[in-house]
Design a protein around this motif. Structure first.
Motif, short mmCIF file in Angstrom:
data_model
loop_
_atom_site.label_atom_id
_atom_site.label_comp_id
_atom_site.label_asym_id
_atom_site.label_seq_id
_atom_site.Cartn_x
_atom_site.Cartn_y
_atom_site.Cartn_z
N ALA A 43 -21.53 9.55 -39.08
CA ALA A 43 -22.28 10.76 -38.72
C ALA A 43 -22.70 11.54 -39.96
O ALA A 43 -23.72 12.22 -39.97
N GLY A 92 -27.73 10.05 -39.62
CA GLY A 92 -27.87 10.25 -38.18
C GLY A 92 -28.62 9.10 -37.53
O GLY A 92 -28.31 8.71 -36.39
N PHE A 131 -26.25 6.19 -37.21
CA PHE A 131 -25.26 6.59 -36.21
C PHE A 131 -25.81 6.37 -34.80
O PHE A 131 -25.19 5.73 -33.95
N LEU A 132 -27.03 6.88 -34.55
CA LEU A 132 -27.60 6.79 -33.19
C LEU A 132 -27.96 5.36 -32.82
O LEU A 132 -27.77 4.94 -31.67
N LEU A 151 -21.98 13.74 -33.91
CA LEU A 151 -23.20 13.72 -34.71
C LEU A 151 -23.50 15.13 -35.23
O LEU A 151 -23.86 15.31 -36.40
#
Ligand code: FAD
Length: 392
Positions: A90, A94, A97-98, A257
């Protein structure tokens, strides 16, 4: 279910990670730390380049044990290990991460919930090995809770399989996925259909430009009588339990996040405040800036602690855990926006330039509140939970 939330290790509060949690975190750190530069490449690459880069990250993560965490619906105990390791991702990116959450956690949880051997062999195993990318389409264009709304994705039985027709407006990883799982109405229930990329009747829309997360690929997905055979169908689901669980897990990930975004934003703002001089001294030495940073640190620390607590309660299957996950998501998502806006102010004109990290964090900070269960819906659910837990 006994409430074990009072069982604190060592009799007191212990915010340290366990040996196992540290190990997974350290392995993930070792596998990716040297590649942090390549994470930036995700943003500059074309679609095929983005896919290859993501596959590279996934295969390195697979060796650390990170990808399989949190996939099995009733395995609560690995949540804290997931939280410990995911925190790193995170902060790093981002977008990465996503992309990983959509593939390994959302898609992976749905695939792991199936008892079909074919699906496990063809879909779940390569996913856990980091050799394929998954995507999930749940959000509908139309009002999914209105039975009279005819625009929803539907499946009908046809011979020995099903035909799925409909549209999903947002699918993370859509343009780069090997497999896509879509929810559709089947009679009066919901089922999940797994389709490989290139499947007849499945059309992936072009990448959709978004406000933030420049390294993330998102598209719509259109299904026109796409045929799916029974081993690649999960359900019809007896109730909303699995999908609710998926949303809650997504909400915890979005809280994390937000904390990661806040940490990166705070670090960048503090660095700037120490380095940038006005009136012969670093701007950090001005009370207006120092107090602002103090406020940001307080928000960051509070959001992080609340997220840890929500995850920890969940790992003990505490009854209040879903409420706390929603509280953590609301607080962290709103705090991320406050932190990003204040940091932009600390950065002054330089931080307003398009490629500045603080501009990026500002653009990204709007996402957690509107993604997953929106802030408004979270608040409504928290209020409903209170009424259930304390009837009047
Ligand atoms: C970049 C990006 C990637 C995404 N990736 C995926 C993906 O991979 N898979 C997927 O399935 N979805 C994905 N989504 C969709 C995302 O999960 C949804 O946008 C989110 O769940 C909110 O749903 P919605 O957009 O339909 O908002 P809506 O439900 O239309 O909400 C709009 C507004 O109305 C409010 N509202 C809605 N209902 C109520 C109510 N009952 N009472 C009060 N207020 C209400 C909301 O809080 C919000 O403020 C993605 C979205 C984006 C932007």
């Amino acid at each position: 279910m006994p409430d074990r939330t009072q069982d604190c290790r060592g009799g007191g509060m212990n915010f340290d990670w366990t040996g196992e949690q540290k190990q997974v975190r350290d392995r993930l750190n070792a596998a990716l730390k040297g590649d942090l530069g390549a994470i930036g490449e995700l943003e500059r690459a074309d679609i095929e380049g983005n896919r290859q880069l993501l596959l590279g990250f996934l295969s390195r993560m697979a060796d650390t044990g990170y990808l399989g965490l949190g996939q099995v619906a009733d395995a609560h105990i690995d949540i804290m290990t997931l939280v410990a390791a995911r925190e790193l991702l995170a902060q790093w990116s981002g977008s990465l991460f996503l992309a990983v959450e959509a593939s390994s956690r959302l898609f992976g949880t749905l695939a792991a919930a199936s008892d079909q051997e074919d699906l496990h062999r063809q879909v779940l195993t390569p996913l856990r090995q980091g050799k394929s990318i998954g995507a999930v389409g749940m959000t509908e264009d139309r009002d999914a809770s209105d039975p009279a709304d005819t625009g929803r994705t539907v499946a009908i039985a046809d011979g020995d399989g099903y035909l799925v027709t409909g549209r999903k407006p947002f699918v993370t990883n859509g343009p780069i996925a090997d497999w896509i799982a879509v929810t559709a109405d089947l009679d009066a229930q919901v089922a999940v259909f797994f389709l490989p990329c290139g499947h007849p009747g499945l059309a992936i829309g072009p990448p959709i430009p978004t406000l933030g997360f420049d390294g993330l690929t998102v598209s719509s997905v259109e299904l026109t009588e796409a045929r799916v055979s029974p081993p690649f169908v999960l359900g019809p689901l007896p109730d909303q339990g699995l999908l609710d669980l998926l949303r809650l897990r997504e909400d915890l990930a979005l809280a994390q996040l937000s904390v990661g975004l806040m940490q990166s934003t705070f670090d960048a703002a503090r660095f700037h405040a120490k380095k940038h001089k006005r009136g012969g001294k670093p701007i950090l030495h001005y009370q207006e800036i120092g107090f602002k940073l103090a406020e940001l640190l307080t928000l960051l620390q509070t959001a992080q602690l609340l997220t840890y607590r929500a995850a920890w309660m969940w790992s003990y299957q505490a009854e209040q855990a879903p409420t706390l996950v929603r509280c953590a998501k609301v607080f962290a998502a709103e705090a991320a926006q406050t932190v990003a806006a204040a940091a932009l102010q600390i950065g002054g004109g330089r931080s307003y330039l398009a490629d500045h990290p603080l501009t990026r964090f500002y653009r990204e900070s709007g996402y957690p509140g509107l993604a997953g269960t929106t802030t408004e819906r979270c608040r409504m659910a928290i209020a409903d939970d209170m009424i259930k837990q304390h009837p009047v």
